[in-house]
Scaffold this active site. Structure first.
Site, PDB file in Angstrom:
ATOM      1  N   ARG A 143       2.153  14.963  11.446  1.00 55.34           N
ATOM      2  CA  ARG A 143       0.882  14.907  12.181  1.00 55.34           C
ATOM      3  C   ARG A 143       0.854  15.976  13.277  1.00 55.34           C
ATOM      4  O   ARG A 143      -0.166  16.630  13.496  1.00 55.34           O
ATOM      5  CB  ARG A 143       0.714  13.520  12.816  1.00 55.34           C
ATOM      6  N   ASP A 188       4.930  11.254  12.140  1.00 52.60           N
ATOM      7  CA  ASP A 188       4.558  11.764  13.469  1.00 52.60           C
ATOM      8  C   ASP A 188       4.810  13.275  13.543  1.00 52.60           C
ATOM      9  O   ASP A 188       4.022  14.030  14.111  1.00 52.60           O
ATOM     10  CB  ASP A 188       5.370  11.022  14.540  1.00 52.60           C
ATOM     11  N   GLN A 232       0.810  -1.228   0.000  1.00 51.69           N
ATOM     12  CA  GLN A 232       0.000   0.000   0.000  1.00 51.69           C
ATOM     13  C   GLN A 232       0.840   1.274   0.000  1.00 51.69           C
ATOM     14  O   GLN A 232       0.570   2.195  -0.771  1.00 51.69           O
ATOM     15  CB  GLN A 232      -0.867   0.009   1.258  1.00 51.69           C
ATOM     16  N   HIS A 262       8.708   5.323  17.080  1.00 54.58           N
ATOM     17  CA  HIS A 262       7.468   5.418  16.284  1.00 54.58           C
ATOM     18  C   HIS A 262       6.474   4.420  16.863  1.00 54.58           C
ATOM     19  O   HIS A 262       6.309   3.307  16.364  1.00 54.58           O
ATOM     20  CB  HIS A 262       7.734   5.125  14.802  1.00 54.58           C
TER      21      HIS A 262
HETATM   22  N1  LIG Z   1       7.113   4.403  10.227  1.00 57.84           N
HETATM   23  C1  LIG Z   1       5.901   4.827   9.915  1.00 57.84           C
HETATM   24  O1  LIG Z   1       5.559   5.994  10.137  1.00 57.84           O
HETATM   25  C2  LIG Z   1       4.871   3.912   9.280  1.00 57.84           C
HETATM   26  C3  LIG Z   1       3.636   4.423   8.869  1.00 57.84           C
HETATM   27  C4  LIG Z   1       2.716   3.579   8.255  1.00 57.84           C
HETATM   28  C5  LIG Z   1       3.017   2.243   8.078  1.00 57.84           C
HETATM   29  N2  LIG Z   1       4.207   1.751   8.501  1.00 57.84           N
HETATM   30  C6  LIG Z   1       4.591   0.347   8.308  1.00 57.84           C
HETATM   31  O2  LIG Z   1       5.043   0.178   6.958  1.00 57.84           O
HETATM   32  C7  LIG Z   1       4.928  -1.185   6.585  1.00 57.84           C
HETATM   33  C8  LIG Z   1       4.301  -1.322   5.214  1.00 57.84           C
HETATM   34  O3  LIG Z   1       2.982  -0.853   5.215  1.00 57.84           O
HETATM   35  P1  LIG Z   1       2.024  -1.101   3.972  1.00 57.84           P
HETATM   36  O4  LIG Z   1       0.717  -0.455   4.293  1.00 57.84           O
HETATM   37  O5  LIG Z   1       2.698  -0.766   2.703  1.00 57.84           O
HETATM   38  O6  LIG Z   1       1.836  -2.699   4.112  1.00 57.84           O
HETATM   39  P2  LIG Z   1       1.403  -3.741   2.998  1.00 57.84           P
HETATM   40  O7  LIG Z   1       1.104  -5.008   3.730  1.00 57.84           O
HETATM   41  O8  LIG Z   1       0.389  -3.163   2.074  1.00 57.84           O
HETATM   42  O9  LIG Z   1       2.736  -3.953   2.146  1.00 57.84           O
HETATM   43  C9  LIG Z   1       3.877  -4.555   2.657  1.00 57.84           C
HETATM   44  C10 LIG Z   1       4.534  -5.289   1.513  1.00 57.84           C
HETATM   45  O10 LIG Z   1       5.791  -5.770   1.969  1.00 57.84           O
HETATM   46  C11 LIG Z   1       6.019  -6.998   1.352  1.00 57.84           C
HETATM   47  N3  LIG Z   1       7.056  -7.719   2.090  1.00 57.84           N
HETATM   48  C12 LIG Z   1       6.931  -8.473   3.213  1.00 57.84           C
HETATM   49  N4  LIG Z   1       8.114  -9.002   3.553  1.00 57.84           N
HETATM   50  C13 LIG Z   1       9.012  -8.565   2.649  1.00 57.84           C
HETATM   51  C14 LIG Z   1      10.393  -8.789   2.466  1.00 57.84           C
HETATM   52  N5  LIG Z   1      11.084  -9.590   3.281  1.00 57.84           N
HETATM   53  N6  LIG Z   1      11.007  -8.180   1.419  1.00 57.84           N
HETATM   54  C15 LIG Z   1      10.319  -7.399   0.587  1.00 57.84           C
HETATM   55  N7  LIG Z   1       8.989  -7.158   0.685  1.00 57.84           N
HETATM   56  C16 LIG Z   1       8.349  -7.735   1.715  1.00 57.84           C
HETATM   57  C17 LIG Z   1       4.660  -7.679   1.344  1.00 57.84           C
HETATM   58  O11 LIG Z   1       4.590  -8.697   0.358  1.00 57.84           O
HETATM   59  C18 LIG Z   1       3.734  -6.507   1.028  1.00 57.84           C
HETATM   60  O12 LIG Z   1       3.497  -6.372  -0.363  1.00 57.84           O
HETATM   61  C19 LIG Z   1       4.144  -1.853   7.721  1.00 57.84           C
HETATM   62  O13 LIG Z   1       5.082  -2.464   8.594  1.00 57.84           O
HETATM   63  C20 LIG Z   1       3.489  -0.673   8.432  1.00 57.84           C
HETATM   64  O14 LIG Z   1       3.192  -0.966   9.772  1.00 57.84           O
HETATM   65  C21 LIG Z   1       5.141   2.564   9.082  1.00 57.84           C
HETATM   66  O1  LIG Z   2       0.833   0.415  10.964  1.00 54.41           O
HETATM   67  C1  LIG Z   2       0.618   0.961  12.064  1.00 54.41           C
HETATM   68  O2  LIG Z   2       0.571   0.333  13.133  1.00 54.41           O
HETATM   69  C2  LIG Z   2       0.404   2.447  12.122  1.00 54.41           C
HETATM   70  C3  LIG Z   2       1.449   3.234  11.401  1.00 54.41           C
HETATM   71  O3  LIG Z   2       2.724   3.011  11.888  1.00 54.41           O
HETATM   72  C4  LIG Z   2       1.092   4.692  11.492  1.00 54.41           C
HETATM   73  O4  LIG Z   2       1.690   5.408  12.308  1.00 54.41           O
HETATM   74  O5  LIG Z   2       0.183   5.127  10.772  1.00 54.41           O
END
Ligand SMILES: NC(=O)c1ccc[n+]([C@@H]2O[C@H](COP(=O)([O-])OP(=O)(O)OC[C@H]3O[C@@H](n4cnc5c(N)ncnc54)[C@H](O)[C@@H]3O)[C@@H](O)[C@H]2O)c1
Ligand SMILES: O=C(O)C[C@H](O)C(=O)O
Length: 325
Positions: free
Chosen positions: A162, A159, A15, A187
């Site tokens: 936000r 963050d 995503q 985070h």
């Molecule tokens: N730091 C932040 O502020 C923040 C904010 C939002 C989301 N996130 C995190 O970001 C991550 C991704 O979110 P998303 O919504 O894109 O999730 P998502 O599930 O839509 O996509 C994650 C993708 O990673 C792939 N994946 C899994 N293991 C992998 C690997 N070893 N190598 C390569 N690809 C791999 C999966 O197949 C999937 O397509 C999640 O861990 C989420 O919690 C962090």
């Molecule tokens: O994937 C989550 O747990 C939340 C994400 O890290 C966010 O801050 O939106």
């Protein structure tokens, strides 16, 4: 036109990547005169979806895209990479404890740290987005001894953004007029969004809001924003996370022009007495491709307590995966 740079993105069929890759391809990160070669990594079951993303990238006919690599091999994805977004991570599944999640991700990020170490440009700038982002970044760093620890960071910019948005809304202003916001620590829900130094149009925010709002509304709203988005959307933040990732890398590469940003960085030698072996978010300025912690800030008793709480959580996360460090 400049020579192309290589930008690696993991989790490239997910995503966040579905927004992030297209923003990078459009030039939002490095500017309209910087061509990019996109090196996209997925796990084997997601390669079909990743090929679809690559087809759409081609269909955009972006002037700045000089090449697309779609692979399930980290060594290929990170080959000569100048920038790496580590977005792919294992989400929490049913019945999984936080320690299980830490461990599952620790394995992914130790393998990717090694691949970066062996194949990326020695100057590669790494941003870890996949959760738990700070501890995943620490694992990446420990597995990439050839890289400068300063080149591995964790995403706290969502963050930070936000926080700016909540302040702007509260005081009836715009985010462009808000400065010197800091988000300290992890985070996670223990992060400490701090308005002690924040200004709107140069005036202290603390003079415009009451302490009750600050402690009981602002701080929990920012800490819980990720959960609120999941509740509202049925999926975690994706476009705003991609936006923050672009902001983080752009400011790191091109400079924050005196503005403060929040970045999760390696804490060795930090001037605030935080444990020296964490990926911790501090107030940061960036210039000439390097980040620097803003020094000499007076830290109140309240802030000290809040910083200690998020620091303790990160120490606990580190202990949970100590066998993998
Ligand atoms: N730091 C932040 O502020 C923040 C904010 C939002 C989301 N996130 C995190 O970001 C991550 C991704 O979110 P998303 O919504 O894109 O999730 P998502 O599930 O839509 O996509 C994650 C993708 O990673 C792939 N994946 C899994 N293991 C992998 C690997 N070893 N190598 C390569 N690809 C791999 C999966 O197949 C999937 O397509 C999640 O861990 C989420 O919690 C962090
Ligand atoms: O994937 C989550 O747990 C939340 C994400 O890290 C966010 O801050 O939106």
């Amino acid at each position: 036109m400049k020579a192309p740079v290589r930008v690696a993105v993991t989790g490239a069929a997910g995503q966040i990547a579905y927004s992030l890759i297209f923003r990078v391809a459009h030039g939002d990160m490095l500017g309209p005169d910087q061509p990019v070669i996109l090196q996209l990594l997925e796990i084997p079951p997601a390669m079909g979806a990743l090929n679809g993303v690559a087809m759409e990238l081609n269909d955009c006919a972006y002037p700045l895209v000089a090449g697309i690599v779609a692979t399930d091999d980290a060594n290929v994805a990170f080959k000569d990479a100048d920038y790496a977004f580590l977005v792919g991570a294992r989400p929490r599944g049913p019945g999984m404890e936080r320690s299980d999640l830490l461990e599952a991700n620790a394995k992914i990020f130790s393998a990717q740290g090694k691949a970066l170490n062996d194949h990326a440009s020695p100057q590669v700038k790494v941003l870890v987005v996949g959760n738990p982002a700070n501890t995943n970044a620490l694992i990446t760093l420990r597995n990439a001894p050839k890289l400068n620890p300063k080149n591995i960071t964790a995403m706290m910019r969502l963050d930070h953004n936000r926080s700016m948005s909540q302040i702007a809304e509260k005081v009836g202003s715009h985010t462009t007029r808000v400065e010197k916001v800091v988000v300290w620590g992890n985070h996670s829900a223990t992060q400490y969004p701090d308005i002690s130094y924040a200004t709107v149009d140069g005036q202290p925010v603390k003079e415009k809001v009451d302490n009750e709002w600050y402690e009981n509304t602002f701080i929990p709203t920012v800490q819980q924003r990720g959960a609120a988005i999941i509740k509202a959307r049925g999926a975690s933040s994706a476009a705003s996370a991609a936006c923050a990732a672009v902001d983080h890398m752009r400011d790191w590469a091109l400079g924050s022009k005196g503005k403060w940003v929040s970045m999760g960085v390696y804490s060795a030698g930090n001037p605030y007495g935080v444990d020296e072996n964490l990926m911790f978010s501090f107030p940061i300025t960036t210039e000439n491709g390097e980040w620097k912690i803003v020094e000499g800030l007076a830290v109140s008793e309240f802030s000290r307590k809040m910083i200690a709480k998020t620091e303790a959580e990160l120490v606990g996360e580190r202990e949970a995966i100590a066998n993998l460090l």
